[in-house]
Design a protein around this motif. Structure first.
Motif, PDB file in Angstrom:
ATOM      1  N   TYR A   1       0.869  -1.170   0.000  1.00 52.55           N
ATOM      2  CA  TYR A   1       0.000   0.000   0.000  1.00 52.55           C
ATOM      3  C   TYR A   1       0.907   1.220   0.000  1.00 52.55           C
ATOM      4  O   TYR A   1       1.506   1.581   1.012  1.00 52.55           O
ATOM      5  N   GLY A   2       1.033   1.842  -1.165  1.00 53.96           N
ATOM      6  CA  GLY A   2       2.007   2.906  -1.373  1.00 53.96           C
ATOM      7  C   GLY A   2       3.191   2.356  -2.148  1.00 53.96           C
ATOM      8  O   GLY A   2       3.569   1.185  -1.988  1.00 53.96           O
ATOM      9  N   PHE A   3       3.768   3.205  -3.002  1.00 52.47           N
ATOM     10  CA  PHE A   3       4.839   2.721  -3.884  1.00 52.47           C
ATOM     11  C   PHE A   3       5.903   3.814  -4.029  1.00 52.47           C
ATOM     12  O   PHE A   3       6.312   4.173  -5.121  1.00 52.47           O
ATOM     13  N   GLY A   4       6.345   4.326  -2.857  1.00 49.21           N
ATOM     14  CA  GLY A   4       7.378   5.351  -2.852  1.00 49.21           C
ATOM     15  C   GLY A   4       8.756   4.745  -2.700  1.00 49.21           C
ATOM     16  O   GLY A   4       9.021   3.643  -3.168  1.00 49.21           O
ATOM     17  N   ARG A   5       9.665   5.464  -2.007  1.00 47.29           N
ATOM     18  CA  ARG A   5      11.047   4.997  -1.889  1.00 47.29           C
ATOM     19  C   ARG A   5      11.123   3.605  -1.247  1.00 47.29           C
ATOM     20  O   ARG A   5      11.729   2.691  -1.805  1.00 47.29           O
ATOM     21  N   ILE A   6      10.515   3.441  -0.087  1.00 45.36           N
ATOM     22  CA  ILE A   6      10.573   2.154   0.602  1.00 45.36           C
ATOM     23  C   ILE A   6       9.747   1.111  -0.136  1.00 45.36           C
ATOM     24  O   ILE A   6      10.173  -0.041  -0.292  1.00 45.36           O
ATOM     25  N   GLY A   7       8.581   1.492  -0.624  1.00 44.15           N
ATOM     26  CA  GLY A   7       7.718   0.544  -1.325  1.00 44.15           C
ATOM     27  C   GLY A   7       8.403  -0.089  -2.520  1.00 44.15           C
ATOM     28  O   GLY A   7       8.313  -1.300  -2.739  1.00 44.15           O
ATOM     29  N   ARG A   8       9.088   0.721  -3.311  1.00 39.54           N
ATOM     30  CA  ARG A   8       9.738   0.172  -4.515  1.00 39.54           C
ATOM     31  C   ARG A   8      10.926  -0.720  -4.159  1.00 39.54           C
ATOM     32  O   ARG A   8      11.194  -1.715  -4.849  1.00 39.54           O
ATOM     33  N   LEU A   9      11.651  -0.374  -3.090  1.00 36.63           N
ATOM     34  CA  LEU A   9      12.760  -1.231  -2.682  1.00 36.63           C
ATOM     35  C   LEU A   9      12.248  -2.556  -2.113  1.00 36.63           C
ATOM     36  O   LEU A   9      12.836  -3.616  -2.358  1.00 36.63           O
ATOM     37  N   ILE A  10      11.156  -2.508  -1.364  1.00 35.62           N
ATOM     38  CA  ILE A  10      10.554  -3.750  -0.873  1.00 35.62           C
ATOM     39  C   ILE A  10      10.080  -4.598  -2.054  1.00 35.62           C
ATOM     40  O   ILE A  10      10.235  -5.823  -2.056  1.00 35.62           O
TER      41      ILE A  10
ATOM     42  N   GLY B   1       2.702   5.656   5.754  1.00 35.82           N
ATOM     43  CA  GLY B   1       2.806   6.337   7.041  1.00 35.82           C
ATOM     44  C   GLY B   1       1.609   7.217   7.346  1.00 35.82           C
ATOM     45  O   GLY B   1       1.608   7.967   8.327  1.00 35.82           O
ATOM     46  N   ARG B   2       0.577   7.114   6.512  1.00 33.36           N
ATOM     47  CA  ARG B   2      -0.612   7.957   6.686  1.00 33.36           C
ATOM     48  C   ARG B   2      -1.379   7.581   7.949  1.00 33.36           C
ATOM     49  O   ARG B   2      -1.923   8.438   8.639  1.00 33.36           O
TER      50      ARG B   2
END
Length: 481
Positions: free
Chosen positions: A134-143, A236-237
């Protein structure tokens, strides 16, 4: 023949051995779900040069280089065994064999050391567990990269979907492009295609459904064939139980937050308190990158020396929460240009220690400075110990912790005299002890702890998710307790 010719011949010989290791490592991974490690570093999907560099790096922590000529016999011995899902460290096998005085053959010693992963003792391969980002930012894409990388055996964790707010234009194409190329972490290792008609990103054969939503309560994941999934919230919302519970929709059974949890949400640092997770826990937090960096070495020091009090000063790379140029921001100072300034800001890492280490009664304070680098941070951990010690004793202890303790996947150790922040981009450890910077004076110790606040933290998140899903396989030889 000259000395240089001797060195080059030796290099070519080691190169040949490393090349022959690759298909053996790949076959063990695909067919038996065995992850081959070298001092906690995975050798799966690594190049010839990477394998050789990993062997050479052993001298930084063990004091001498480890040769492929030493580890190859143990790798061959593994192919003769009926192994189940496990992680097997051939570096540790070589090291413990060298210290063993019983005169066993490599084959006999290996069979004994990994007996818990073979024959009647082996774990049965489990069905894959669905994961949603849920979310695809810096951490999301690395995960996402890590999940795709670890899907090679066809078991374990399987990334099924990402949930994002729909952007303008070619949203899915742009998101796939951000997964494919990263300015800090480089190119994605593999191939990525886009199926726009069906709203999917296909990465190394993994079909990832893109779900558009701004409200978790509107999504029915079973409509996409997703069942009993672990959802990783990278936004983190929502950080409390009430907010995170919104994710517990049809198809989702557990929620893992990649930020510090509030109120009664457990903050988990893998390697330290992941064994406190209960089977019926549905909502967990992986705390912060800084908490993951300081808690493992803090626990190690507390276990050996006792800690009366401590302070952590974090010199942290800037993040997307700051402004590129001066502009309005809801928090103090973070509105000033991240790329041009050192920015004093708050950190919750010190207070989060109490959640991860409830038995540690020592007060820990903390502060943070954001600096103009895009990744890798350093935590300066200043401790008052219960007993006096020496710098040499502390370094020997932490080196051994990084090599042969239950914290060896969390704590790394480096003695290179010219190490700088960019050297640790891509580190999979939560924390790297810089031996050269360590200071000890009686009962005062100051540790300098590097950490890749993006990738190292993402690896810790994956470890927690593996543990929750039941696919965190045991490591052999077993770490010393």
């Amino acid at each position: 023949m000259t000395v240089n010719d001797d060195s080059f011949t030796n290099w070519m010989h080691r190169e040949e051995i490393a090349e022959s290791m690759i298909p053996i490592i790949g076959k063990l991974h695909r067919e038996q779900d065995v992850n081959v490690l070298l001092h906690s570093r995975s050798l799966v999907n690594k190049s010839v040069v990477s394998i050789l560099k990993t062997h050479r790096f052993a001298r930084q922590i063990a004091g001498e280089e480890l040769s492929v000529t030493e580890t190859m016999p143990f790798l061959r011995a593994l192919t003769t065994l009926d192994l189940g899902p496990s992680q097997i460290d051939i570096g540790m096998l070589a090291a413990t064999y060298r210290a063993d005085g019983r005169g066993l053959s490599v084959e006999e010693f290996t069979a004994e050391a990994v007996a818990g992963a073979a024959g009647e003792n082996k774990i049965e391969r489990r069905a894959s567990r669905d994961v949603v980002l849920y979310g695809f930012g810096r951490i999301g894409r690395l995960i996402a990269r890590l999940l795709i990388e670890k899907a090679g055996s066809g078991n374990g964790l399987r990334l099924r979907a990402i949930v994002v707010r729909k952007g303008k234009g070619q949203d899915i194409v742009k998101r796939a492009s951000l997964l494919r190329r990263d300015s800090i972490h480089g190119q994605f290792q593999g191939t990525i295609t886009v199926d726009e008609a069906n709203g999917k990103i296909i990465a190394n054969g993994n079909e990832i459904q893109v779900i558009y939503s701004d409200d978790p309560t509107t999504v029915d994941y079973t409509a996409y064939g997703i069942d009993d999934a672990i959802l990783i919230d990278n936004t983190g919302r929502w950080r409390d139980r009430e907010g995170l519970s919104k994710h517990l929709r049809p198809g989702i059974s557990k929620v893992v937050l990649t930020a510090p949890g509030k109120s009664d949400v457990p903050n988990i640092v893998h390697g330290v308190n992941h064994d406190t997770i209960k089977p019926d826990d549905q909502i967990l937090s992986c705390a912060s990158c800084t908490t993951n960096a300081i808690v493992p070495p803090l626990k190690a020091m507390a276990d050996e020396y006792g800690v009366l009090r401590g302070h952590v000063e974090t010199v942290h790379s800037y993040t997307n929460d700051q402004n590129l140029l001066d502009n309005y921001h809801g928090s103090d100072r973070r509105g000033r240009s991240a790329a041009l300034n050192m920015v004093i800001t708050e950190t919750g890492a010190a207070s989060a220690v109490a959640k991860a280490l409830p038995d540690l009664k020592a007060p820990i304070t903390g502060s943070s400075i954001r600096v103009p680098v895009p990744d890798v941070s350093i935590a300066i951990l200043s401790l008052r110990l219960e007993r006096e010690t020496t710098r040499e004793e502390v370094l020997d202890y932490l080196r051994n912790v990084s090599l042969a303790s239950p914290l060896k996947r969390q704590i790394d150790f480096i003695s290179a005299p010219d190490a700088v922040s960019s050297d640790f981009i891509g580190s999979r450890h939560a924390s790297i002890v810089d031996a050269g910077a360590t200071k000890v004076d009686g009962d005062n110790a100051i540790l300098y702890l590097w950490y890749d606040n993006e990738f190292g933290y993402s690896c810790q998140v994956i470890r927690v998710v593996q543990h929750v899903s039941g696919v965190e396989y045991p490591t052999f030889p077993a770490p010393a307790v």
